[in-house]
Design an enzyme around this catalytic site. Structure first.
Site, PDB file in Angstrom:
ATOM      1  N   THR A 136       0.664  -1.221   0.054  1.00 16.30           N
ATOM      2  CA  THR A 136       0.159   0.025  -0.010  1.00 16.30           C
ATOM      3  C   THR A 136       0.831   1.197   0.001  1.00 16.30           C
ATOM      4  O   THR A 136       2.031   1.307   0.328  1.00 16.30           O
ATOM      5  CB  THR A 136      -1.061   0.023   1.323  1.00 16.30           C
ATOM      6  OG1 THR A 136      -1.543   1.356   1.461  1.00 16.30           O
ATOM      7  CG2 THR A 136      -0.246  -0.276   2.379  1.00 16.30           C
ATOM      8  N   ASP A 137       0.191   2.325  -0.323  1.00 15.77           N
ATOM      9  CA  ASP A 137       0.943   3.634  -0.394  1.00 15.77           C
ATOM     10  C   ASP A 137       1.085   4.017   0.987  1.00 15.77           C
ATOM     11  O   ASP A 137       1.693   4.988   1.169  1.00 15.77           O
ATOM     12  CB  ASP A 137       0.208   4.669  -1.269  1.00 15.77           C
ATOM     13  CG  ASP A 137      -1.166   4.957  -0.915  1.00 15.77           C
ATOM     14  OD1 ASP A 137      -1.542   4.384   0.058  1.00 15.77           O
ATOM     15  OD2 ASP A 137      -1.884   5.993  -1.624  1.00 15.77           O
ATOM     16  N   GLU A 138       0.136   3.642   1.904  1.00 17.64           N
ATOM     17  CA  GLU A 138       0.140   4.128   3.352  1.00 17.64           C
ATOM     18  C   GLU A 138       1.464   3.888   3.928  1.00 17.64           C
ATOM     19  O   GLU A 138       1.674   4.581   4.919  1.00 17.64           O
ATOM     20  CB  GLU A 138      -1.208   3.466   3.986  1.00 17.64           C
ATOM     21  CG  GLU A 138      -2.391   3.832   3.376  1.00 17.64           C
ATOM     22  CD  GLU A 138      -3.600   3.403   4.319  1.00 17.64           C
ATOM     23  OE1 GLU A 138      -3.522   3.142   5.288  1.00 17.64           O
ATOM     24  OE2 GLU A 138      -4.615   3.271   3.437  1.00 17.64           O
ATOM     25  N   TYR A 162      -1.982  -0.597  11.204  1.00 22.64           N
ATOM     26  CA  TYR A 162      -2.055  -1.323   9.641  1.00 22.64           C
ATOM     27  C   TYR A 162      -0.829  -0.586   8.960  1.00 22.64           C
ATOM     28  O   TYR A 162      -0.138  -1.870   8.260  1.00 22.64           O
ATOM     29  CB  TYR A 162      -3.201  -0.734   9.037  1.00 22.64           C
ATOM     30  CG  TYR A 162      -3.411  -0.943   7.480  1.00 22.64           C
ATOM     31  CD1 TYR A 162      -3.432  -2.270   6.955  1.00 22.64           C
ATOM     32  CD2 TYR A 162      -3.365   0.040   6.511  1.00 22.64           C
ATOM     33  CE1 TYR A 162      -3.376  -2.659   5.654  1.00 22.64           C
ATOM     34  CE2 TYR A 162      -3.392  -0.295   5.264  1.00 22.64           C
ATOM     35  CZ  TYR A 162      -3.390  -1.631   4.910  1.00 22.64           C
ATOM     36  OH  TYR A 162      -3.307  -1.904   3.469  1.00 22.64           O
ATOM     37  N   LYS A 166       2.186  -3.353   7.230  1.00 21.94           N
ATOM     38  CA  LYS A 166       2.437  -3.544   5.950  1.00 21.94           C
ATOM     39  C   LYS A 166       3.985  -3.048   5.705  1.00 21.94           C
ATOM     40  O   LYS A 166       4.747  -3.819   4.921  1.00 21.94           O
ATOM     41  CB  LYS A 166       1.618  -2.578   5.141  1.00 21.94           C
ATOM     42  CG  LYS A 166       0.036  -3.133   5.197  1.00 21.94           C
ATOM     43  CD  LYS A 166      -0.222  -4.556   4.423  1.00 21.94           C
ATOM     44  CE  LYS A 166       0.053  -4.694   3.083  1.00 21.94           C
ATOM     45  NZ  LYS A 166      -0.076  -5.912   2.568  1.00 21.94           N
TER      46      LYS A 166
HETATM   47  P1  NAD Z   1      -9.263  -7.515   1.951  1.00 20.26           P
HETATM   48  O1  NAD Z   1      -9.300  -7.193   3.646  1.00 20.26           O
HETATM   49  O2  NAD Z   1     -10.741  -7.234   1.469  1.00 20.26           O
HETATM   50  O3  NAD Z   1      -8.929  -8.990   1.882  1.00 20.26           O
HETATM   51  C1  NAD Z   1      -8.157  -9.496   2.678  1.00 20.26           C
HETATM   52  C2  NAD Z   1      -8.263 -11.087   2.441  1.00 20.26           C
HETATM   53  O4  NAD Z   1      -7.391 -11.911   3.135  1.00 20.26           O
HETATM   54  C3  NAD Z   1      -9.683 -11.777   2.952  1.00 20.26           C
HETATM   55  O5  NAD Z   1      -9.996 -12.315   1.982  1.00 20.26           O
HETATM   56  C4  NAD Z   1      -9.215 -12.500   4.104  1.00 20.26           C
HETATM   57  O6  NAD Z   1     -10.174 -13.531   4.281  1.00 20.26           O
HETATM   58  C5  NAD Z   1      -7.737 -12.907   3.847  1.00 20.26           C
HETATM   59  N1  NAD Z   1      -6.819 -13.250   4.985  1.00 20.26           N
HETATM   60  C6  NAD Z   1      -6.544 -12.265   5.968  1.00 20.26           C
HETATM   61  N2  NAD Z   1      -5.772 -12.887   7.165  1.00 20.26           N
HETATM   62  C7  NAD Z   1      -5.395 -14.115   6.447  1.00 20.26           C
HETATM   63  C8  NAD Z   1      -4.493 -14.941   6.716  1.00 20.26           C
HETATM   64  N3  NAD Z   1      -3.812 -15.085   7.938  1.00 20.26           N
HETATM   65  N4  NAD Z   1      -4.209 -16.010   5.794  1.00 20.26           N
HETATM   66  C9  NAD Z   1      -4.927 -16.117   4.539  1.00 20.26           C
HETATM   67  N5  NAD Z   1      -5.824 -15.300   4.420  1.00 20.26           N
HETATM   68  C10 NAD Z   1      -6.000 -14.319   5.124  1.00 20.26           C
HETATM   69  O7  NAD Z   1      -8.154  -6.720   1.628  1.00 20.26           O
HETATM   70  P2  NAD Z   1      -8.083  -6.000   0.132  1.00 20.26           P
HETATM   71  O8  NAD Z   1      -8.558  -4.649   0.320  1.00 20.26           O
HETATM   72  O9  NAD Z   1      -8.520  -6.919  -0.829  1.00 20.26           O
HETATM   73  O10 NAD Z   1      -6.742  -5.734   0.116  1.00 20.26           O
HETATM   74  C11 NAD Z   1      -5.676  -6.784  -0.580  1.00 20.26           C
HETATM   75  C12 NAD Z   1      -4.161  -6.273  -0.246  1.00 20.26           C
HETATM   76  O11 NAD Z   1      -4.095  -5.301  -1.048  1.00 20.26           O
HETATM   77  C13 NAD Z   1      -3.702  -6.387   1.167  1.00 20.26           C
HETATM   78  O12 NAD Z   1      -2.460  -6.703   1.176  1.00 20.26           O
HETATM   79  C14 NAD Z   1      -3.625  -4.670   1.273  1.00 20.26           C
HETATM   80  O13 NAD Z   1      -2.725  -4.140   2.130  1.00 20.26           O
HETATM   81  C15 NAD Z   1      -3.479  -4.292   0.002  1.00 20.26           C
HETATM   82  N6  NAD Z   1      -3.752  -3.052  -0.530  1.00 20.26           N
HETATM   83  C16 NAD Z   1      -5.159  -2.603  -0.227  1.00 20.26           C
HETATM   84  C17 NAD Z   1      -5.600  -1.393  -0.866  1.00 20.26           C
HETATM   85  C18 NAD Z   1      -7.276  -0.934  -0.690  1.00 20.26           C
HETATM   86  O14 NAD Z   1      -7.605   0.164  -0.972  1.00 20.26           O
HETATM   87  N7  NAD Z   1      -8.061  -1.779  -0.374  1.00 20.26           N
HETATM   88  C19 NAD Z   1      -4.835  -0.424  -1.318  1.00 20.26           C
HETATM   89  C20 NAD Z   1      -3.235  -0.879  -1.479  1.00 20.26           C
HETATM   90  C21 NAD Z   1      -3.057  -2.062  -1.272  1.00 20.26           C
HETATM   91  P1  TYD Z   2     -10.666   3.893   4.178  1.00 20.16           P
HETATM   92  O1  TYD Z   2     -11.753   3.481   3.169  1.00 20.16           O
HETATM   93  O2  TYD Z   2     -11.049   3.308   5.532  1.00 20.16           O
HETATM   94  O3  TYD Z   2      -9.434   3.696   3.651  1.00 20.16           O
HETATM   95  P2  TYD Z   2      -7.954   4.320   4.199  1.00 20.16           P
HETATM   96  O4  TYD Z   2      -8.074   4.547   5.549  1.00 20.16           O
HETATM   97  O5  TYD Z   2      -7.190   2.862   4.058  1.00 20.16           O
HETATM   98  O6  TYD Z   2      -7.546   5.318   3.192  1.00 20.16           O
HETATM   99  O7  TYD Z   2     -10.859   5.529   4.482  1.00 20.16           O
HETATM  100  C1  TYD Z   2     -10.671   6.407   3.177  1.00 20.16           C
HETATM  101  C2  TYD Z   2     -10.706   7.880   3.864  1.00 20.16           C
HETATM  102  O8  TYD Z   2     -11.983   8.106   4.356  1.00 20.16           O
HETATM  103  C3  TYD Z   2      -9.782   8.011   5.097  1.00 20.16           C
HETATM  104  O9  TYD Z   2      -9.543   9.192   4.907  1.00 20.16           O
HETATM  105  C4  TYD Z   2     -10.873   7.754   6.533  1.00 20.16           C
HETATM  106  C5  TYD Z   2     -12.217   8.485   5.558  1.00 20.16           C
HETATM  107  N1  TYD Z   2     -13.404   7.717   6.310  1.00 20.16           N
HETATM  108  C6  TYD Z   2     -14.619   8.403   6.677  1.00 20.16           C
HETATM  109  O10 TYD Z   2     -14.510   9.979   6.606  1.00 20.16           O
HETATM  110  N2  TYD Z   2     -15.615   7.976   7.178  1.00 20.16           N
HETATM  111  C7  TYD Z   2     -15.870   6.635   7.266  1.00 20.16           C
HETATM  112  O11 TYD Z   2     -16.906   6.041   7.684  1.00 20.16           O
HETATM  113  C8  TYD Z   2     -14.764   5.646   6.663  1.00 20.16           C
HETATM  114  C9  TYD Z   2     -14.789   4.439   6.934  1.00 20.16           C
HETATM  115  C10 TYD Z   2     -13.482   6.436   6.252  1.00 20.16           C
END
Ligand code: NAD
Ligand code: TYD
Length: 355
Positions: A136-138, A162, A166
């Site tokens: 992630t970019d975070e 989080y 990561k």
């Molecule tokens: P998500 O929370 O929707 O899905 C995570 C999945 O991992 C779930 O299916 C869960 O059951 C599985 N999981 C959790 N713990 C596990 C374990 N110990 N063993 C096996 N499986 C396990 O997450 P996402 O949003 O799909 O993100 C996927 C990846 O991309 C993550 O690594 C996250 O850090 C990264 N990412 C997410 C975003 C975003 O905006 N969602 C952006 C950049 C990077």
């Molecule tokens: P989120 O979807 O949780 O992603 P991330 O924290 O990984 O960026 O949140 C996106 C942005 O929205 C973040 O600045 C937090 C804000 N947010 C709200 O303002 N209200 C909400 O109920 C949630 C879940 C997030």
């Protein structure tokens, strides 16, 4: 050349399931899908490939060394793609331990088993093998309004449990390249949105709350900025990095779509006003409610994805405007999925977080 048989971890989550669907339905090859099915994992995301011989689902933990070793021996994958993680910042504030366990310790165990498997491969297979870590970019921390966007050279400065977990996993992946020569690749992507997004995150939460006539909770002043990428564009970037990325390199992935949270929710409301107007004809914007800010809330994320474009020729297909419209349409058309996902554990989370 894209790998043929891949082991995907976390392939029942939001991004993982989109990736697995694209891989199998796009005819790229076979996926072994290892997922622990936590609250965020949902087999309904994969219903379309339930009976496809190119999809093998295995319920299990990335930290289960015996299981990972067995899967590697049995299926001999050409690549491992690590999506599995605890991914929600607000949950990491309530329960950081789960994040350390999966994101740090789990990734470590996975790396150890992959290292053992890889080191015993024949030379030709060794050269072909890849471990792609999805991050992630975070990990880069927060930006001011005038800072340039994150490049791959930004120092890591994670601010939430989080992002710290990561960052730790990214460092382990890097160390396995440097120390053992494991053929790794890392992607650092900005905020995703699109189909199958679990409604604890901003966009699906506000979308579903809007049509359920509930408040749309905006943390603090709503001026925090995120850089949004349609999930299918993230998936195509990962395929491209897997295919042509330089070993040991990291690639930032983003869509040049910086928006404040308030702007995102306003756009969402405008699309809903058009596609599913409220019965009283008022705008969904009237449901916007400012609530207590997230502790340690990062002000701005922005990704500079120049390297991925310049070196690997990748670019996103969707703008925020086209992607968000598709997303709203998907949620309106998939009410059964929505109904099933917003029960049980989900309700407990919403009560804990918002009341
Ligand atoms: P998500 O929370 O929707 O899905 C995570 C999945 O991992 C779930 O299916 C869960 O059951 C599985 N999981 C959790 N713990 C596990 C374990 N110990 N063993 C096996 N499986 C396990 O997450 P996402 O949003 O799909 O993100 C996927 C990846 O991309 C993550 O690594 C996250 O850090 C990264 N990412 C997410 C975003 C975003 O905006 N969602 C952006 C950049 C990077
Ligand atoms: P989120 O979807 O949780 O992603 P991330 O924290 O990984 O960026 O949140 C996106 C942005 O929205 C973040 O600045 C937090 C804000 N947010 C709200 O303002 N209200 C909400 O109920 C949630 C879940 C997030």
């Amino acid at each position: 050349m894209l790998s043929n048989v891949i082991l995907v971890t976390g392939g029942a989550g939001f991004i993982g399931s989109n990736f697995v669907l694209d891989w199998v339905q796009g005819g790229f090859g076979k996926v072994i899908n290892l997922d622990a099915l936590t609250y965020a994992g949902n087999l309904e995301n994969l219903a379309a490939i339930e009976n496809d011989a190119n999809h093998v689902f295995v319920k299990g933990d990335i930290g289960d060394r015996a299981l990972v070793a067995k899967l590697l021996m049995e299926y001999q994958p050409d690549a491992i793609l690590n999506f599995a993680a605890e991914s929600h910042v607000d949950r990491s504030i309530h329960s950081p331990g789960d994040f350390i366990q999966t994101n740090v310790v789990g990734t470590f165990h996975l790396l150890e088993e992959v290292r053992s498997y890889w080191s015993n491969l024949a030379d030709e297979e060794k050269l072909k093998f890849r471990f792609l870590h999805v991050s992630t970019d975070e990990v880069y921390g927060t930006l001011s309004l005038t800072d340039p966007a994150f490049t791959e050279n930004n120092p890591y400065a994670p601010n939430s449990p989080y992002s710290a977990s990561k960052a730790a996993s990214d460092h382990l992946v890097r160390a396995y390249r440097h120390t053992y020569g494991l053929p790794v690749l890392t992607t650092n992507c900005s905020n995703n949105y699109g189909p199958y997004h679990f409604p604890e995150k901003l966009i699906p939460l506000c979308l579903l709350n809007a049509i359920a006539a509930k408040p749309l909770p905006i943390y603090g002043d709503g001026q925090q900025i995120r850089d949004w990428l349609y999930v299918k564009d993230h998936c195509s970037a990962i395929r491209r990095v897997l295919e042509a990325g330089q070993l040991g390199e990291t690639y930032n992935v983003g869509g040049w779509n910086e928006k404040s949270n308030l702007d995102v929710v306003n756009i969402l409301c405008e699309i809903l006003d058009e596609l599913k107007p409220r019965t009283d004809s008022a705008s969904y914007k009237t449901q916007i409610t400012f609530v207590k800010d997230r502790p340690g809330h990062d002000r701005r994320y922005a990704i500079d994805a120049t390297k991925l474009g310049r070196e690997l020729g990748w670019k996103p297909k969707e703008t925020f405007e086209t992607g968000i419209r598709k997303t709203v349409q998907w949620y309106l058309e998939n009410q059964v999925w929505v109904k099933n996902v917003t029960s049980g554990e989900y309700r407990n989370w919403v009560t804990k977080q918002y009341t």
